[in-house]
Design an enzyme around this catalytic site. Structure first.
Site, short mmCIF file in Angstrom:
data_model
loop_
_atom_site.label_atom_id
_atom_site.label_comp_id
_atom_site.label_asym_id
_atom_site.label_seq_id
_atom_site.Cartn_x
_atom_site.Cartn_y
_atom_site.Cartn_z
N GLY A 99 0.78 -1.23 0.00
CA GLY A 99 0.00 0.00 0.00
C GLY A 99 0.81 1.28 0.00
O GLY A 99 0.27 2.35 -0.28
N ASP A 406 -3.93 1.51 -3.77
CA ASP A 406 -3.71 1.05 -2.40
C ASP A 406 -2.88 2.08 -1.66
O ASP A 406 -1.94 2.66 -2.20
CB ASP A 406 -3.05 -0.32 -2.42
CG ASP A 406 -4.01 -1.37 -2.92
OD1 ASP A 406 -4.97 -1.65 -2.20
OD2 ASP A 406 -3.83 -1.87 -4.04
N THR A 407 -3.19 2.21 -0.38
CA THR A 407 -2.74 3.36 0.38
C THR A 407 -2.61 2.93 1.83
O THR A 407 -3.17 1.92 2.24
CB THR A 407 -3.78 4.49 0.25
OG1 THR A 407 -3.91 4.82 -1.12
CG2 THR A 407 -3.40 5.73 1.03
N THR A 408 -1.88 3.70 2.64
CA THR A 408 -1.94 3.51 4.07
C THR A 408 -2.26 4.84 4.73
O THR A 408 -1.77 5.89 4.31
CB THR A 408 -0.64 2.92 4.64
OG1 THR A 408 -0.90 2.34 5.92
CG2 THR A 408 0.46 3.95 4.75
N SER A 425 1.02 6.69 -0.10
CA SER A 425 0.58 5.70 -1.07
C SER A 425 1.54 5.57 -2.24
O SER A 425 2.26 6.51 -2.58
CB SER A 425 -0.80 6.09 -1.61
OG SER A 425 -1.24 5.20 -2.62
#
Length: 603
Positions: A99, A406-408, A425
């Site tokens: 992510g 997707d990422t955090t 991200s």
């Protein structure tokens, strides 16, 4: 034309089948445990949720328990919330590379109790200065969009510069101490978390399927993460190359990454792959301090977001539309509430596709955030039917001439009241698939989100930042700092911010319940990558809902004209973290996302 929202979620959606698909392909196997038995009871709160976390001196909420522990250790060792947020972000780049990572971009909102102000940072990278739109089009041939993988969607990684920019202004601990825990885990190893393990498998399948159609250099990425296949849950994973990279950054500072030996390795690698980047592109990169904007919802709550090139203001537009109707006259899971949220999203995103871009090239029309404009947009909603297509507002803006994934998300708060809301991200999945020699991270593919229409505000141009999906948020209550908030996942993010706010303000959910409750994610509609002229490819879009939305509500929404799809694997509904601070006693409340591997914890 690729869809913005689907872009961030598509990778894992393809990788993780729904329960219905699982039962089709494994008809002879036993049903999953979740279908054999239901939820237990709880003494207090909703049975589908769990308790939020309370602590007095500090709090961290991240998508990985070990990253949360690292943040708390930094706080206990005398660091502040900015130090701890950087430490946690570095750890997530190692532990959740599906992510995020230092090959991507970063945005953050910081509340500083000393000045009683919110500070926003835009740490997003730009396109090569020496490549025009025509030159880019020549490289992609007949395609009507920028590819998702390989060298062409790469933009300058902004995360490391953003770390140092935040640290120079607010940090307390030395940067090498901040990065040391991740260096140790990278060298000695850490166990892979379950959902991250599933995402590893999905990423590898997607990379390999793309390689068959349009080959790119995947050799370094394969060696770094997939030498023995995708890492599985519980397996000890090491990344010694990343350990060396982070040690160099900690020892030599920001310039090592953008001007020194690391920059030379990155540029040499990219140029071998046909990229137009030069050392000057990296050396001239810098993050930007920006002013968050806030709009009032009701009951004294204000939602605060960062300006474009991100999409945060879409959440503010949704709030300005929805505050014109009292949602509490209906149950939270009713078709009326979901209909209004969906139509507000579609109205806001019609403007996103038209007006949101790098403000250095196209200034944002602040009229879009006024109460008056929100009322005009609300008036376009038919309370009984889904409108087939919404158009953007008719606002004239003169462009400046000089110049979904997707990422955090993570959040940290410290004993002095400093609160950090940070999102980071690589965009689609793990990123572009491009991993520079011996550095242990993957370049982002954020450049996929430029438009190829030269008339579009978001059109590709040299030295320009693309439209961004990643957005941190902050909430004020009665004018005072109250809550950090974030929710991962492409175009889900503004929708998620608003849904969580509604859950808390209108329906009295606690911080954990507000994130655990079933969500919706409307995908489709006009995109910032599509040409300005002509119809949207998918004007109505799809209303994706989780199984917690009642079946009778789904049927009613379909009767209202919505294209509804029930999705039960949680992948496309984001990843939530939040911290709230009680203004009376200073006690923090933390919450984390059941759809991820994370943990909220304090001390």
């Amino acid at each position: 034309m690729k869809k913005l929202v689907a872009a961030c979620a598509a990778l894992t959606l393809l990788a993780l089948p729904t329960h219905a698909q699982e039962s089709e392909s494994n008809a002879e196997e036993a049903r999953p445990v979740g279908e054999q038995i239901g939820a237990g009871g709880r003494p207090v709160g909703a049975i589908w949720s769990r308790s939020p976390v309370h602590a007095q001196h500090g709090m961290a909420a991240t998508a990985h328990p070990l990253a949360t522990q690292i943040a708390l250790d930094v706080l206990k060792d005398g660091g502040n919330a900015v130090d701890a947020a950087i430490a946690a972000n570095a750890a997530l780049g190692l532990m959740e590379p599906t992510g995020n990572g230092i090959g991507g971009d970063l945005f953050a909102i910081i509340y500083d109790p000393k000045t009683d102000k919110l500070y926003g940072i835009n740490g997003s990278g730009r396109s090569p200065k020496g490549q025009t739109l025509d030159q880019l089009k020549a490289k992609i041939g007949d395609s009507d969009s920028i590819p998702a993988f390989g060298p062409l969607p790469v933009t300058v990684p902004g995360t490391v510069d953003a770390w140092f920019t935040m640290h120079d202004r607010f940090g307390k601990m030395p940067m090498d101490d901040i990065l040391a825990p991740t260096v140790k885990y990278a060298r000695e190893g850490h166990p892979v978390a379950p959902i991250i393990g599933a995402y590893f498998a999905g990423n590898l399948r997607r990379f390999e399927s793309v390689l068959e159609e349009s080959p790119f250099d995947f050799s370094n990425a394969r060696e770094t993460w997939f030498a023995d296949g995708p890492p599985e849950a519980g397996e000890i994973f090491t990344n010694p190359d990343l350990a060396k990279t982070l040690e160099t950054i900690g020892r030599e500072g920001r310039d090592a990454f953008y001007e020194g030996e690391l920059a030379q390795v990155m540029v040499d690698y990219l140029q071998r792959q046909g990229s137009a980047y030069s050392l000057e592109d990296f050396a001239s990169h810098e993050s930007t301090w920006v002013e968050p904007a806030c709009v009032t919802y009701r009951k004294g709550y204000e939602l605060c977001e960062l300006p474009p090139n991100g999409q945060g203001f879409a959440a503010l537009q949704m709030v300005n539309i929805l505050k014109n109707v009292d949602l509490t006259q209906w149950e939270r899971g009713s078709p009326e509430v979901i209909h209004y949220i969906t139509e507000a999203k579609r109205l806001a995103y019609a403007d996103v596709a038209r007006f949101y871009a790098d403000p250095d090239f196209y200034p944002f029309p602040m009229e879009l955030l006024t109460d008056e404009y929100g009322k005009k947009r609300f008036a376009l909603i038919d309370p009984t039917r889904a409108t087939p297509e919404f158009q953007p507002g008719t606002i004239e803006v003169e462009p400046k001439l000089e110049g979904e994934g997707d990422t955090t998300y993570l959040t940290v708060a410290d004993k002095d009241g400093m609160m950090v809301s940070l999102i980071q991200s690589n965009y689609r999945g793990m990123g572009s698939g491009m991993t520079p020699d011996g550095l242990g991270f993957m370049f982002q593919d954020r450049g996929e989100l430029y438009s190829l229409d030269p008339a579009h505000p978001n059109a590709y141009e040299p030295n320009k930042r693309p439209f961004q999906t990643i957005i941190p948020a902050f909430v004020k209550k009665d004018g005072k700092p109250y809550m950090t908030l974030g929710l991962m996942g492409g175009g889900m993010q503004p929708q998620g911010h608003v849904q969580v706010l509604i859950n808390i303000v209108d329906y009295g959910m606690n911080l954990q319940e507000a994130g655990d409750a079933a969500r919706i994610n409307h995908t489709g509609g006009r995109q910032p990558t599509e040409p300005l002229s002509g119809p949207a490819e998918d004007p109505l879009g799809t209303l994706n809902v989780e199984p917690g939305i009642p079946a009778e509500t789904v049927a009613a929404l379909e009767a209202m004209g919505h294209n509804v799809r029930v999705v039960d694997n949680g992948v496309m509904f984001g990843g939530y973290q939040a911290i709230a601070r009680d203004p009376e006693n200073g006690v923090y409340t933390g919450a984390t996302e059941m759809r991820k591997d994370g943990q909220a914890q304090g001390y």
